[in-house]
Design an enzyme around this catalytic site. Structure first.
Site, PDB file in Angstrom:
ATOM      1  N   LYS A 264       0.934  -1.225  -0.061  1.00  0.00           N
ATOM      2  CA  LYS A 264       0.022   0.002   0.220  1.00  0.00           C
ATOM      3  C   LYS A 264       0.902   1.176   0.023  1.00  0.00           C
ATOM      4  CE  LYS A 264      -3.703  -1.725   2.781  1.00  0.00           C
ATOM      5  NZ  LYS A 264      -4.853  -1.500   1.623  1.00  0.00           N
ATOM      6  N   ARG A 338     -10.082 -11.686   1.718  1.00  0.00           N
ATOM      7  CA  ARG A 338     -10.851 -12.743   1.124  1.00  0.00           C
ATOM      8  C   ARG A 338     -10.438 -14.037   1.288  1.00  0.00           C
ATOM      9  NH1 ARG A 338     -11.833  -9.139  -4.145  1.00  0.00           N
ATOM     10  NH2 ARG A 338     -11.667  -7.548  -2.570  1.00  0.00           N
TER      11      ARG A 338
END
Ligand code: BES
Ligand code: ZN
Ligand code: ZN
Length: 493
Positions: A264, A338
């Site tokens: 990120k 996920r």
């Protein structure tokens, strides 16, 4: 920090020194007026409220001297009839703004015991401040010891106990979520949950890496392999003697999300210690459900890992295998939530529970779609409706997004059964996340149907409040949706 003692008084008796008395203010025919209240307000009739800055605006507050060295706190209640949610928020805002007093008396008019309970619950939820990391400087000190509501409608001892249990567990969530990643890592989160569950009737199992490998939990292992602080799975079980329904809860527990090798940018990495909010929330809800002895079986699965970039981290294009046998091509290591949930949902499905609710700070996209006050929910309609009604009951906000199957082919993989993202396509990011998770419920990946009712809650935008506190929401970790999960358990049980 302990919550203040919660009391109801049938009648107002006298003004006590150093005590704050909260008086509702509304408007009639464009003029400020004192609202219905059990507290003596004759002193106030001499004052032109407008000229001292009093307002009817919801949650506004102006303090004035009251008899006997007491304080009046004039709180705006708007001009509409107050709902239970308004009363809860008013209780919270009043208690928070007056938290430098030891004793406060709330004069909001309540018309039944539920409304009185809402005011008291608000006060319990509103008096939270995160001071654990203050050193030489002081945080917001909460001195509040007693909150009294003046009302003839006195909640039962059981109702007061329920408020205490709920506030305690919302605060447990907030405390865990507010911890920096330096101090909260997979092992310490697992242990913190274990110690919070002591005496609640919830059994706790912690699976470390050897067990994760044995159980085939390739998603949790894949995400966790880049960190020197290895991943964990925590299984919580509450099995009351009488239970007609089985509710499974699954929580995303990324103790810090750097993005992994799909790193990120610095700004987006800030706050990523709260990426374990889902796990903390489902743990706290399970403990609360057990302490309230609700007649429903609950199994919670906390999928915990730290997502770090390193020479041992998983690489883009790696293929991992989830618990249900499905192979996943990892196109973006930052879509890690996920991956860990794939294992948790597969495990949860194996016992064929009636409902599965997963809670996750899954996508930045949900903030773009719904702002910071709504959790995005999607899944099987019966379960979505159940969560909607539970959230409504406790004044938390959710909004359904369409789980549009036509988007599913976007995450086809050339080499594996599925990819974890569609690279270069950010459209409908929250829905794509939901479609991915759906593959791990029952045997849906094989095209089979099942009786499991599943709902996914994307809480990425609501887990953390960067602005000023409002209503029951403090600055920092919000603890939102723990109450919704407990209300769901109540409705299903
Ligand atoms: N933990 C983040 C989601 C998130 C983002 C939470 C911003 C709170 C604020 C999650 O793991 C993530 O990075 N998601 C990616 C998904 C994308 C790569 C498909 C995102 O939202 O950008
Ligand atoms: Zn991520
Ligand atoms: Zn994440």
């Amino acid at each position: 920090m302990t919550s203040p003692k919660l009391v109801t008084a049938n009648k107002f008796t006298s003004f006590n020194k150093n005590t704050a008395y909260v008086i509702p203010v509304t408007k009639k025919a464009d003029k400020l007026v004192i609202g219905q209240t059990g507290i003596e307000t004759s002193e106030l009739t001499k004052i032109d409220l407008q000229s001292v800055g009093v307002s009817a605006e919801l949650e506004s507050m102006v303090r004035l001297p009251a008899p006997n060295g007491a304080t009046y706190a004039l709180v705006g209640i708007g001009t509409n009839a107050l709902t239970k949610t308004d009363l809860r928020n008013l209780g919270a805002a009043s208690a928070r703004k007056l938290s430098s007093f030891k004793d406060i008396v709330l004069g909001f008019e309540t018309s039944d015991t539920d409304e009185t309970a809402a005011v008291l619950e608000g006060a319990a939820l509103g008096t939270y401040a995160h001071n654990a990391y203050k050193g030489l400087t002081k945080g917001v000190e909460i001195k509040l010891q007693t909150v009294t509501v003046v009302s003839a409608h006195k909640p039962s001892a059981a109702a007061l106990n329920q408020i205490a249990v709920i506030a305690e567990n919302v605060n447990l969530t907030r405390n865990l979520v507010n911890m920096p990643g330096r101090d909260l890592y997979p092992e310490s989160l697992a242990k913190a949950v274990q110690s919070a569950a002591k005496g609640s009737g919830v059994t706790v199992q912690i699976w470390a890496e050897d067990r994760l490998t044995k159980e085939g939990l390739g998603g949790i292992l894949g995400v966790g392999q880049g960190s020197s602080r290895g991943p964990r799975l925590v299984k919580l079980e509450y099995k009351p003697k009488v239970a007609k329904k089985h509710l499974a809860l699954v929580g995303k527990g990324i103790t810090f999300d750097t993005g992994g090798l799909s790193l990120k940018p610095s700004i987006s990495m800030l706050g990523m210690n709260f990426d374990m909010t889902g796990a903390a929330s489902v743990a706290a809800a399970t403990i609360a459900i057990a302490k309230l002895q609700l007649p429903i079986k609950v199994t919670a699965w906390l999928c915990i890992a730290e997502n770090m970039p390193s020479s041992t981290a998983q690489r883009p294009n790696d293929v991992i295998k989830a618990r249900n046998g499905m192979t996943i091509e990892v196109l973006n290591t930052d879509a890690e939530g996920r991956l860990v949930l794939a294992d948790g949902l597969s495990l949860a499905s194996e016992a064929k529970p009636d409902y599965i609710v997963d809670v996750a700070t899954l996508t930045g996209a949900v903030q773009i779609a719904l702002g910071n006050q709504y959790a995005g929910i999607m899944g099987d309609q019966v379960a979505v409706d159940a969560i909607k009604s539970a959230a409504d009951e406790v004044g938390e906000m959710v909004w359904q997004l369409p789980l549009d199957r036509k988007l599913r082919s976007l995450i086809d993989s050339d080499i594996a059964d599925i990819a974890n993202v569609k690279m270069g396509n950010t459209a409908g990011g929250t829905i794509i996340g939901g479609l991915f998770l759906n593959e791990f419920i029952g045997n849906r990946a094989k095209g089979e149907t099942d009786d499991i009712k599943w709902v996914h809650m994307d809480i990425a935008a609501t887990a953390h409040n960067e602005g000023a506190p409002y209503g029951v929401i403090p600055k920092g970790a919000t603890g939102s949706y723990v109450r919704t999960l407990v209300a769901l358990a109540k409705q299903l049980g």
